[in-house]
Design a protein around this motif. Structure first.
Motif, PDB file in Angstrom:
ATOM      1  N   PHE A  95      43.334  -3.088  45.634  1.00 31.12           N
ATOM      2  CA  PHE A  95      43.258  -4.527  45.384  1.00 31.12           C
ATOM      3  C   PHE A  95      44.226  -5.286  46.286  1.00 31.12           C
ATOM      4  O   PHE A  95      43.950  -6.419  46.694  1.00 31.12           O
ATOM      5  CB  PHE A  95      43.531  -4.828  43.915  1.00 31.12           C
ATOM      6  CG  PHE A  95      42.303  -4.788  43.057  1.00 31.12           C
ATOM      7  CD1 PHE A  95      41.482  -5.897  42.956  1.00 31.12           C
ATOM      8  CD2 PHE A  95      41.947  -3.634  42.385  1.00 31.12           C
ATOM      9  CE1 PHE A  95      40.328  -5.867  42.191  1.00 31.12           C
ATOM     10  CE2 PHE A  95      40.799  -3.583  41.605  1.00 31.12           C
ATOM     11  CZ  PHE A  95      39.978  -4.707  41.506  1.00 31.12           C
ATOM     12  N   ARG A  96      45.362  -4.692  46.601  1.00 28.83           N
ATOM     13  CA  ARG A  96      46.284  -5.334  47.533  1.00 28.83           C
ATOM     14  C   ARG A  96      45.633  -5.490  48.898  1.00 28.83           C
ATOM     15  O   ARG A  96      45.694  -6.561  49.524  1.00 28.83           O
ATOM     16  CB  ARG A  96      47.576  -4.521  47.657  1.00 28.83           C
ATOM     17  CG  ARG A  96      48.599  -5.150  48.582  1.00 28.83           C
ATOM     18  CD  ARG A  96      49.813  -4.276  48.764  1.00 28.83           C
ATOM     19  NE  ARG A  96      49.530  -3.062  49.521  1.00 28.83           N
ATOM     20  CZ  ARG A  96      50.367  -2.531  50.402  1.00 28.83           C
ATOM     21  NH1 ARG A  96      51.535  -3.089  50.639  1.00 28.83           N
ATOM     22  NH2 ARG A  96      50.063  -1.419  51.025  1.00 28.83           N
ATOM     23  N   ALA A  97      44.980  -4.418  49.366  1.00 30.28           N
ATOM     24  CA  ALA A  97      44.326  -4.468  50.678  1.00 30.28           C
ATOM     25  C   ALA A  97      43.187  -5.478  50.687  1.00 30.28           C
ATOM     26  O   ALA A  97      43.041  -6.271  51.640  1.00 30.28           O
ATOM     27  CB  ALA A  97      43.815  -3.080  51.042  1.00 30.28           C
ATOM     28  N   VAL A  98      42.371  -5.458  49.631  1.00 28.60           N
ATOM     29  CA  VAL A  98      41.247  -6.394  49.554  1.00 28.60           C
ATOM     30  C   VAL A  98      41.746  -7.832  49.517  1.00 28.60           C
ATOM     31  O   VAL A  98      41.185  -8.729  50.151  1.00 28.60           O
ATOM     32  CB  VAL A  98      40.383  -6.078  48.320  1.00 28.60           C
ATOM     33  CG1 VAL A  98      39.315  -7.152  48.112  1.00 28.60           C
ATOM     34  CG2 VAL A  98      39.717  -4.714  48.475  1.00 28.60           C
ATOM     35  N   ALA A  99      42.838  -8.075  48.769  1.00 31.96           N
ATOM     36  CA  ALA A  99      43.378  -9.428  48.662  1.00 31.96           C
ATOM     37  C   ALA A  99      43.844  -9.940  50.032  1.00 31.96           C
ATOM     38  O   ALA A  99      43.625 -11.107  50.377  1.00 31.96           O
ATOM     39  CB  ALA A  99      44.538  -9.443  47.671  1.00 31.96           C
ATOM     40  N   ILE A 100      44.498  -9.072  50.804  1.00 31.95           N
ATOM     41  CA  ILE A 100      44.970  -9.481  52.133  1.00 31.95           C
ATOM     42  C   ILE A 100      43.795  -9.873  53.025  1.00 31.95           C
ATOM     43  O   ILE A 100      43.837 -10.893  53.733  1.00 31.95           O
ATOM     44  CB  ILE A 100      45.786  -8.354  52.780  1.00 31.95           C
ATOM     45  CG1 ILE A 100      47.095  -8.130  52.014  1.00 31.95           C
ATOM     46  CG2 ILE A 100      46.090  -8.671  54.245  1.00 31.95           C
ATOM     47  CD1 ILE A 100      47.883  -6.918  52.481  1.00 31.95           C
ATOM     48  N   GLU A 101      42.725  -9.092  52.979  1.00 29.13           N
ATOM     49  CA  GLU A 101      41.594  -9.323  53.870  1.00 29.13           C
ATOM     50  C   GLU A 101      40.697 -10.472  53.399  1.00 29.13           C
ATOM     51  O   GLU A 101      40.124 -11.187  54.227  1.00 29.13           O
ATOM     52  CB  GLU A 101      40.760  -8.035  53.988  1.00 29.13           C
ATOM     53  CG  GLU A 101      41.499  -6.864  54.614  1.00 29.13           C
ATOM     54  CD  GLU A 101      41.869  -7.126  56.066  1.00 29.13           C
ATOM     55  OE1 GLU A 101      41.204  -7.958  56.732  1.00 29.13           O
ATOM     56  OE2 GLU A 101      42.839  -6.501  56.535  1.00 29.13           O
ATOM     57  N   PHE A 102      40.551 -10.658  52.080  1.00 24.63           N
ATOM     58  CA  PHE A 102      39.591 -11.627  51.553  1.00 24.63           C
ATOM     59  C   PHE A 102      40.202 -13.003  51.304  1.00 24.63           C
ATOM     60  O   PHE A 102      39.488 -13.984  51.206  1.00 24.63           O
ATOM     61  CB  PHE A 102      38.989 -11.114  50.242  1.00 24.63           C
ATOM     62  CG  PHE A 102      37.878 -10.119  50.436  1.00 24.63           C
ATOM     63  CD1 PHE A 102      37.767  -9.392  51.598  1.00 24.63           C
ATOM     64  CD2 PHE A 102      36.941  -9.919  49.439  1.00 24.63           C
ATOM     65  CE1 PHE A 102      36.760  -8.475  51.778  1.00 24.63           C
ATOM     66  CE2 PHE A 102      35.909  -9.004  49.602  1.00 24.63           C
ATOM     67  CZ  PHE A 102      35.823  -8.276  50.780  1.00 24.63           C
ATOM     68  N   ARG A 103      41.505 -13.075  51.191  1.00 20.94           N
ATOM     69  CA  ARG A 103      42.158 -14.296  50.733  1.00 20.94           C
ATOM     70  C   ARG A 103      41.786 -15.528  51.555  1.00 20.94           C
ATOM     71  O   ARG A 103      41.539 -16.610  50.999  1.00 20.94           O
ATOM     72  CB  ARG A 103      43.669 -14.072  50.764  1.00 20.94           C
ATOM     73  CG  ARG A 103      44.470 -15.122  50.022  1.00 20.94           C
ATOM     74  CD  ARG A 103      45.164 -16.068  50.957  1.00 20.94           C
ATOM     75  NE  ARG A 103      45.945 -17.043  50.204  1.00 20.94           N
ATOM     76  CZ  ARG A 103      46.331 -18.194  50.690  1.00 20.94           C
ATOM     77  NH1 ARG A 103      46.002 -18.542  51.921  1.00 20.94           N
ATOM     78  NH2 ARG A 103      47.040 -19.038  49.947  1.00 20.94           N
ATOM     79  N   SER A 104      41.731 -15.403  52.853  1.00 23.11           N
ATOM     80  CA  SER A 104      41.476 -16.561  53.713  1.00 23.11           C
ATOM     81  C   SER A 104      40.024 -16.675  54.164  1.00 23.11           C
ATOM     82  O   SER A 104      39.715 -17.453  55.080  1.00 23.11           O
ATOM     83  CB  SER A 104      42.396 -16.504  54.944  1.00 23.11           C
ATOM     84  OG  SER A 104      43.758 -16.585  54.555  1.00 23.11           O
ATOM     85  N   LYS A 105      39.132 -15.944  53.531  1.00 25.40           N
ATOM     86  CA  LYS A 105      37.722 -15.997  53.911  1.00 25.40           C
ATOM     87  C   LYS A 105      37.019 -17.252  53.398  1.00 25.40           C
ATOM     88  O   LYS A 105      35.924 -17.581  53.847  1.00 25.40           O
ATOM     89  CB  LYS A 105      36.984 -14.754  53.392  1.00 25.40           C
ATOM     90  CG  LYS A 105      37.494 -13.430  53.935  1.00 25.40           C
ATOM     91  CD  LYS A 105      37.324 -13.316  55.436  1.00 25.40           C
ATOM     92  CE  LYS A 105      37.744 -11.935  55.945  1.00 25.40           C
ATOM     93  NZ  LYS A 105      37.642 -11.846  57.424  1.00 25.40           N
ATOM     94  N   HIS A 106      37.622 -17.936  52.433  1.00 29.88           N
ATOM     95  CA  HIS A 106      37.009 -19.127  51.840  1.00 29.88           C
ATOM     96  C   HIS A 106      38.118 -20.141  51.571  1.00 29.88           C
ATOM     97  O   HIS A 106      39.182 -19.774  51.068  1.00 29.88           O
ATOM     98  CB  HIS A 106      36.281 -18.759  50.539  1.00 29.88           C
ATOM     99  CG  HIS A 106      35.330 -19.792  50.075  1.00 29.88           C
ATOM    100  ND1 HIS A 106      35.734 -20.941  49.424  1.00 29.88           N
ATOM    101  CD2 HIS A 106      33.973 -19.879  50.169  1.00 29.88           C
ATOM    102  CE1 HIS A 106      34.674 -21.684  49.141  1.00 29.88           C
ATOM    103  NE2 HIS A 106      33.594 -21.055  49.575  1.00 29.88           N
ATOM    104  N   PRO A 107      37.896 -21.409  51.868  1.00 36.25           N
ATOM    105  CA  PRO A 107      38.964 -22.399  51.710  1.00 36.25           C
ATOM    106  C   PRO A 107      39.171 -22.895  50.278  1.00 36.25           C
ATOM    107  O   PRO A 107      40.140 -23.627  50.025  1.00 36.25           O
ATOM    108  CB  PRO A 107      38.499 -23.547  52.609  1.00 36.25           C
ATOM    109  CG  PRO A 107      37.004 -23.445  52.614  1.00 36.25           C
ATOM    110  CD  PRO A 107      36.711 -21.973  52.541  1.00 36.25           C
TER     111      PRO A 107
END
Length: 339
Positions: A95-107
């Motif tokens: 979940f840490r890895a997913v959060a880093i990658e997905f966090r800025s995918k949508h404003p």
């Protein structure tokens, strides 16, 4: 000359220390992530670790591989006994890895806030679970004559292990705060610089409490220091490294402060290794069933062959790590390619 078993014990300790130093500040940054409010500040936190966090986890994988190759009985016992905590740790790291990658995918604010919380909670939980694992190794596990763990999840969550978990979280938060000071500038740097002393105080308090509990409830950890007085230099140097951190922060020598924090973590891992040696997993309450570097090791031939492989592989890991940190040296600045 140390025997093969001792050499592999030192190598395993070195790999785990490397993971604690490198991924420790990643997890510490995550634990501090929600303390800043603005979107650009949180993005700076993410981009400070963005180029290196996945490479830092290579040290954990390498350490696990070394444990499997050199001490397979320990690998089997620990991973079966800690099955549920390790599954939780795995999910937290995912979940840490997913959060880093997905966090800025949508404003959208709700989207970013969701992943911010996921990133911070996963980082804190990962740190806490790692501390619990080390706490149980020091405390001892119920191991039967077949070298198998006999217990449940609740037996792993005793007060000493929980205290070790809290201490680990405090240690990583201190390490992460210093790294953020090193990698940022301006308002964010000054804000986090003010946090460093508070994180140091929190760590020192928890570390002192854990040390007292160790001396009372796991006195065997001090026996090797008594038998070899020169080893007392390790805790002395560790405390000097901790004391040097606020000094260097006050003088604006951020890189030296970070090196002192790294030295502190290396010293703490050395204290752990010296205290438990030659045990890898202490059996409590039956020490005769403990897993040591001798009764849980692979054959001498296997250790010799694997040592040659390690002599080739570890320098490659070091070279890869050094090159990544050299390429991404300097202060973090946001651009169109940032998280």
């Amino acid at each position: 000359m140390p025997d093969l078993n001792t050499i592999w014990f030192i190598l395993l300790t070195t790999l785990l220390a490397g993971y604690a130093i490198l991924d420790g500040f990643d997890l510490g940054v995550g634990a501090l992530h929600l303390l800043v409010r603005r979107d650009d500040e949180r993005r700076l936190f993410l981009n400070a670790i963005g180029p290196v966090w996945d490479g830092n986890e290579v040290w954990l994988v390498t350490g696990g591989g070394a444990l499997f190759a050199a001490f397979p009985d320990v690998y089997a016992t620990v991973f079966s006994g800690f099955y549920l905590p390790f599954i939780l740790l795995l999910f937290a790291l995912i979940f840490r890895a997913v959060a880093i990658e997905f966090r800025s995918k949508h404003p959208a604010r709700w989207w970013r806030q969701t992943w911010d919380v996921s990133f911070s909670v996963a980082s804190i939980l990962s740190s806490f679970l790692l501390g619990i694992a080390f706490g149980n190794v020091i405390w001892g596990l119920p191991i039967d004559p077949d070298l198998e763990y006999r217990g449940g999840l609740l037996r792993l969550l005793h007060p000493y292990a929980l205290m070790m978990g809290v201490t680990t979280v405090a240690l990583f938060m201190m390490h992460g705060a210093i790294y953020i000071v090193l990698k940022t500038e301006g308002e964010v740097q000054q804000k986090v610089r003010g946090w460093v002393n508070n994180t140091i105080i929190a760590f020192i308090i928890t570390y002192a409490l854990t040390t007292m509990a160790t001396l009372v409830y796991a006195p065997y950890m001090a026996e090797r220091f008594k038998a070899h007085p020169t080893s007392f230099l390790v805790p002395v140097l560790t405390m000097l490294a901790i004391a040097n951190i606020p000094r260097e922060i006050h003088r604006g020598h951020d890189f030296r402060a970070f090196l002192s924090s790294c030295a502190c973590m290396a010293g703490l891992m050395a204290l752990f290794a010296i205290g438990v040696y030659p045990n890898l997993v202490l059996s409590r309450p039956a020490p005769d069933f403990s897993l040591t570097i001798y009764n849980a090791a692979s054959s001498p031939k296997t250790l010799s062959i694997m040592l040659v492989i390690a002599a080739i592989g570890v320098p490659l890991v070091l070279a890869y790590t050094a090159s990544i940190y050299y390429i991404f040296r300097g202060k973090v600045r946001l651009n169109s390619m940032s998280y």
